[in-house]
Design a protein around this motif. Structure first.
Motif, PDB file in Angstrom:
ATOM      1  N   ALA A 106    -126.313  43.916 -39.270  1.00  0.00           N
ATOM      2  CA  ALA A 106    -126.740  44.984 -40.184  1.00  0.00           C
ATOM      3  C   ALA A 106    -127.960  45.714 -39.625  1.00  0.00           C
ATOM      4  O   ALA A 106    -128.089  46.933 -39.785  1.00  0.00           O
ATOM      5  N   LYS A 107    -128.864  44.975 -38.968  1.00  0.00           N
ATOM      6  CA  LYS A 107    -130.049  45.601 -38.380  1.00  0.00           C
ATOM      7  C   LYS A 107    -129.683  46.551 -37.258  1.00  0.00           C
ATOM      8  O   LYS A 107    -130.460  47.444 -36.920  1.00  0.00           O
ATOM      9  N   ARG A 108    -128.486  46.358 -36.704  1.00  0.00           N
ATOM     10  CA  ARG A 108    -127.993  47.244 -35.639  1.00  0.00           C
ATOM     11  C   ARG A 108    -127.049  48.312 -36.186  1.00  0.00           C
ATOM     12  O   ARG A 108    -126.364  48.988 -35.427  1.00  0.00           O
ATOM     13  N   GLY A 109    -126.992  48.387 -37.506  1.00  0.00           N
ATOM     14  CA  GLY A 109    -126.158  49.398 -38.132  1.00  0.00           C
ATOM     15  C   GLY A 109    -124.685  49.072 -38.148  1.00  0.00           C
ATOM     16  O   GLY A 109    -123.849  49.966 -38.335  1.00  0.00           O
ATOM     17  N   LEU A 110    -124.349  47.794 -37.975  1.00  0.00           N
ATOM     18  CA  LEU A 110    -122.954  47.378 -37.924  1.00  0.00           C
ATOM     19  C   LEU A 110    -122.625  46.530 -39.147  1.00  0.00           C
ATOM     20  O   LEU A 110    -123.254  45.502 -39.391  1.00  0.00           O
ATOM     21  N   GLY A 111    -121.633  46.958 -39.925  1.00  0.00           N
ATOM     22  CA  GLY A 111    -121.240  46.212 -41.108  1.00  0.00           C
ATOM     23  C   GLY A 111    -120.323  45.047 -40.772  1.00  0.00           C
ATOM     24  O   GLY A 111    -119.344  45.213 -40.048  1.00  0.00           O
ATOM     25  N   VAL A 112    -120.654  43.874 -41.300  1.00  0.00           N
ATOM     26  CA  VAL A 112    -119.853  42.674 -41.073  1.00  0.00           C
ATOM     27  C   VAL A 112    -119.682  41.941 -42.404  1.00  0.00           C
ATOM     28  O   VAL A 112    -120.665  41.686 -43.102  1.00  0.00           O
ATOM     29  N   SER A 113    -118.450  41.633 -42.755  1.00  0.00           N
ATOM     30  CA  SER A 113    -118.166  40.866 -43.969  1.00  0.00           C
ATOM     31  C   SER A 113    -118.016  39.394 -43.612  1.00  0.00           C
ATOM     32  O   SER A 113    -117.661  39.052 -42.474  1.00  0.00           O
ATOM     33  N   ILE A 114    -118.273  38.521 -44.591  1.00  0.00           N
ATOM     34  CA  ILE A 114    -118.228  37.068 -44.366  1.00  0.00           C
ATOM     35  C   ILE A 114    -117.265  36.424 -45.351  1.00  0.00           C
ATOM     36  O   ILE A 114    -117.327  36.692 -46.555  1.00  0.00           O
ATOM     37  N   VAL A 115    -116.400  35.564 -44.833  1.00  0.00           N
ATOM     38  CA  VAL A 115    -115.462  34.813 -45.664  1.00  0.00           C
ATOM     39  C   VAL A 115    -115.714  33.320 -45.473  1.00  0.00           C
ATOM     40  O   VAL A 115    -115.741  32.823 -44.338  1.00  0.00           O
TER      41      VAL A 115
END
Length: 207
Positions: A106-115
């Motif tokens: 997120a700090k790099r502007g990249l969205g990542v979801s977690i399951v």
């Protein structure tokens, strides 16, 4: 990984896949103290058959609230990012490293979801694959969820696109199980690319 005295053991690396061959055994990998309490209540309701629960050995942050109810065969999206480029799937202690990776991304502007997938959720695995997004299966074992994902896709008649699945686990480069040297938790997750920082680097490399 988290014995913190002798490093990894066969119990941590092989157990899920070995026990997966036992008929009717319910395999559960606990990621949170609240999830453990909910699991105990679920078991005490009775008639659960054979249950194998894999527990964390050291303290951890709480992921779920007091209203959480455990349901076998159900995974949970615990962090969803709008426009996410990747989805990290894990269980047990690995979920906390996945959450750390999502924060770094997120700090790099990249969205990542977690399951969090404490037990195999066939329906959710198919939904995640059909999303068309990069799936990163970061597991502190020999790839239990990863191998079940492949089985689910095969049964559903799905064509597997290897470029969309990144499996990070304790198998060697040839995909074989191995004996793992001793080390601290931090040393081992770094060595196998399973720390939050390592997962982040892998996602950035693939994306």
């Amino acid at each position: 990984f988290e014995t913190r005295t002798n490093g990894a053991t066969h119990m941590a690396n092989d157990d899920n896949l070995v026990f997966d061959a036992i008929a009717h055994l319910k395999i559960i990998d606990v990621s949170c103290p609240q999830q453990m309490l909910a699991l105990m209540k679920w078991i005490m309701e009775g008639n659960r058959g054979l249950v194998y629960a894999r527990l964390m050995r050291t303290g951890s942050p709480v992921i779920y609230g007091p209203d959480y109810r455990f349901e076998f065969g159900k995974g949970h999206v615990i962090r969803e990012s709008a426009g996410d480029a990747a989805i990290v799937i894990s269980s047990g202690r690995g979920v906390h490293e996945a959450v750390a990776a999502a924060g770094l991304c997120a700090k790099r502007g990249l969205g990542v979801s977690i399951v969090d997938m404490p037990s195999i959720d066939d329906t959710l695995l198919l939904q995640l694959y059909d999303s068309g997004k990069l799936l990163v299966l970061a597991e502190q074992n020999n790839g239990y969820i990863w191998q079940n994902l492949l089985k689910v896709l095969y049964r559903a008649g799905k064509a597997v696109d290897p470029a969309r699945i990144v499996a990070i686990n304790t198998l060697d480069r040839g995909g074989r199980a191995q004996f793992i040297h001793s080390g601290t938790y931090e040393e081992l997750v770094a060595a196998f690319g399973l720390s939050g920082e390592s997962i982040t680097r892998r996602i950035l490399e693939v994306i």
